[in-house]
Motif scaffolding. Structure first.
Motif: not given
Length: 108
Positions: A48-51, A70-74
């Motif tokens: 649930g951490n907003q990216l 960081q955390g971005r989809p590929d």
């Protein structure tokens, strides 16, 4: 590179769901803003951490193009409408306009 169609709902103007993108599970929240006449979405991790939030669905535009954290989809999400270049509105997302995820490699 595979393309995954992201499921959309035509009966709701606000909804959220989980989806696997490049073997990582994310939570997407889609909502229609009547004032602007556009769809927007938020993306969060499984906890649930907003990216990213407030991303406007723009037709034929790579929506993660400027996201480098960081955390971005590929891959990247793209809204397409074969009948028009207009951005998806309340009635066209899920009927004429399709939300798709291009796996593996970012566009742009």
């Amino acid at each position: 590179m595979a393309v995954l169609e992201i499921p959309t709902r035509i009966d709701l103007s606000v909804y959220d769901f989980t989806i696997e993108l490049d073997e990582v599970i994310y939570r997407l929240s889609l909502y229609f803003n009547r004032r602007s006449g556009h769809w927007y979405f938020n993306i969060a991790d499984i906890d649930g951490n907003q990216l990213r939030s407030g991303i406007k669905l723009v037709c034929n535009w790579a929506l993660f193009l400027q996201w480098v954290q960081q955390g971005r989809p590929d891959g990247d999400i793209l809204a397409t409408n074969p009948e028009s270049d207009a951005d998806p509105d309340r009635d066209t997302l899920g009927t004429q306009a399709v939300l798709a995820y291009n796996e593996g490699v970012a566009i742009g």
